[in-house]
Design an enzyme around this catalytic site. Structure first.
Site, PDB file in Angstrom:
ATOM      1  N   TYR A 125       0.823  -1.215   0.000  1.00  0.00           N
ATOM      2  CA  TYR A 125       0.000   0.000   0.000  1.00  0.00           C
ATOM      3  C   TYR A 125       0.858   1.265   0.000  1.00  0.00           C
ATOM      4  CZ  TYR A 125      -4.321  -2.551   0.784  1.00  0.00           C
ATOM      5  OH  TYR A 125      -5.403  -3.368   0.641  1.00  0.00           O
ATOM      6  N   LYS A 192       3.191 -14.196   5.794  1.00  0.00           N
ATOM      7  CA  LYS A 192       3.387 -15.211   4.754  1.00  0.00           C
ATOM      8  C   LYS A 192       4.907 -15.346   4.581  1.00  0.00           C
ATOM      9  CE  LYS A 192       1.707 -17.925   1.549  1.00  0.00           C
ATOM     10  NZ  LYS A 192       0.836 -19.084   1.770  1.00  0.00           N
ATOM     11  N   ASP A 226      -2.979 -17.479   5.002  1.00  0.00           N
ATOM     12  CA  ASP A 226      -4.005 -18.322   4.362  1.00  0.00           C
ATOM     13  C   ASP A 226      -4.602 -19.295   5.376  1.00  0.00           C
ATOM     14  OD1 ASP A 226      -1.416 -19.284   4.354  1.00  0.00           O
ATOM     15  OD2 ASP A 226      -1.554 -20.322   2.431  1.00  0.00           O
ATOM     16  N   ASP A 250      -5.974  -5.444   5.751  1.00  0.00           N
ATOM     17  CA  ASP A 250      -7.142  -4.944   5.029  1.00  0.00           C
ATOM     18  C   ASP A 250      -8.103  -6.093   4.728  1.00  0.00           C
ATOM     19  OD1 ASP A 250      -8.836  -3.336   3.636  1.00  0.00           O
ATOM     20  OD2 ASP A 250      -7.506  -2.949   1.945  1.00  0.00           O
TER      21      ASP A 250
END
Ligand code: NAD
Length: 361
Positions: A125, A192, A226, A250
């Site tokens: 972002y 991740k 995930d 987000d």
């Protein structure tokens, strides 16, 4: 005491939910002098820029703002005003509580009490993007291909994902301090880092290091984003405070909003060292704009967080109770809180706010 607060009604459904919030705040008896500004497309039309400097200066001066959602054009157009505001004002921590509300029947879950702490300043972002076929994009690709074993195709667009030690440590410290202050038991670092070893790996290592300082006070664990998504759907009650880089924060915010009944009831705050900006998780929902239809609760609960922030705890508690009573009663609630979204007994934004105001009186 009168408070001076910057107000941005936003666009789409923004003005409707923010006006409802202003009326409810007024009914608590807290006196606020609003300094109102526009941003986004409206501001481009009026001032030639989506984020007028006067608006930034007003928030820097008042230290507090209440904001409705602002539309960001998709795949082109001006960059997100919402992201730019957070960056300009160094509102590095986004706090989004997802707490079950008694009487909400549109979710199968109960006893959810999760707080999302999203890093707000960097990650994908950051707005460092290179468009396909630009000269600088070709140069960047050639440079990367010259130093990396992995090759990038020349017809690519590129987004840069900066994750710094400074910002990761800062958000980790914020998350653990938040957990201590609010008597929470567990902080989960979401990442991740198995794939993005250097960026998410750095984020995770920073949170791990900070966690060591809280051993015996706040528990700590880790989840790959995930897998976390699956666990949140199966066993959301296992989670307490989540600390995440910007993009995952987000996405997981909307997931958690879904767990408690939808975007209509999910509030948020963007906090920095000097300033604070309160806004719902949801966006401008253009298809409902101007219809007096959507749920004002997310903005009202953001206003509750704002009242707490400015030291008006009693008014915050009363507004919170009034919102919860109206939802529990289920009579004056918007379409999204009805089992059947076409239920003709659903009321509009204004009427739900009116019912809350009546409780406050
Ligand atoms: P959205 O959150 O605006 O709406 C998605 C759906 O959620 C709506 O169609 C509606 O069904 C539901 N919803 C949202 N708010 C609701 C409410 N108060 N009551 C009842 N239902 C509600 O998401 P979107 O359609 O993806 O985004 C629309 C625009 O908003 C985009 O331009 C996006 O960039 C912008 N946006 C702004 C912010 C912000 O200002 N902070 C945040 C998210 C999205």
């Amino acid at each position: 005491m009168k408070h001076k607060i910057t107000l941005i009604k936003g666009d789409g459904i923004g003005p409707e939910v923010v006006e409802a919030a202003c009326r409810c705040i007024e009914a608590t008896g807290v006196e606020i002098i609003w300094e109102e500004f526009t941003a986004g497309q409206q501001a481009i039309e009026k001032f030639g820029t989506p984020l007028p400097n006067e608006l930034i200066e007003s928030i820097k001066k008042n230290k507090v703002a209440l904001k409705g959602p602002i539309t960001t054009p998709i795949a082109g157009g001006f960059r997100s005003v919402n992201v730019a505001l957070r960056q300009e004002l160094e509102l590095f921590a986004c706090v989004r509580p997802a707490k079950s509300i008694e009487g909400i029947i549109t979710t199968p879950y109960q006893n959810i009490d999760i707080v999302i702490i999203r890093e707000n300043s960097e990650d994908l972002y950051a707005g460092v993007e290179f468009e396909k076929d630009n000269k600088s994009t070709h140069e960047l690709i050639s440079f990367i291909n010259s130093i990396s074993k992995k090759k990038i195709r020349q017809d690519s667009s590129i987004s840069i994902k900066p994750i710094s030690e400074f910002a990761s440590r800062r958000i980790a410290e914020f998350a653990f301090e938040y957990a201590l202050k609010h008597k929470r038991r567990l902080v989960t670092a979401v990442h991740k880092a198995n794939i993005m070893k250097y960026t998410d790996g750095l984020f995770l290592n920073c949170v791990r290091k900070v966690a060591e300082r809280y051993v015996g006070k706040i528990d700590f664990n880790e989840a790959i984003v995930d897998n976390l998504s699956m666990q949140l759907v199966l066993r959301p009650q296992n989670f307490d405070v989540l600390v995440l880089p910007n993009l995952y924060g987000d996405i997981i915010s909307d997931l958690c909003a879904g767990l408690i009944g939808g975007l209509g009831v999910a509030p948020g705050a963007n906090l920095g060292k000097d300033c604070a900006l309160f806004e719902p998780v949801h966006g401008a929902a253009p298809k409902y704009a101007g219809q007096d239809k959507v749920n004002p609760t997310a903005t009202l609960l953001s206003a509750v967080m704002m009242l707490e922030h400015i030291g008006e705890e009693e008014a915050a508690r009363r507004l919170d109770s009034a919102i919860k009573e109206v939802i529990k009663e289920g009579k004056f609630v918007t379409y999204d809180l009805k089992k059947d979204r076409n239920d003709p007994t659903a009321v509009g934004t204004k009427q739900m706010a009116k019912a809350i105001i009546e409780r406050l009186r």
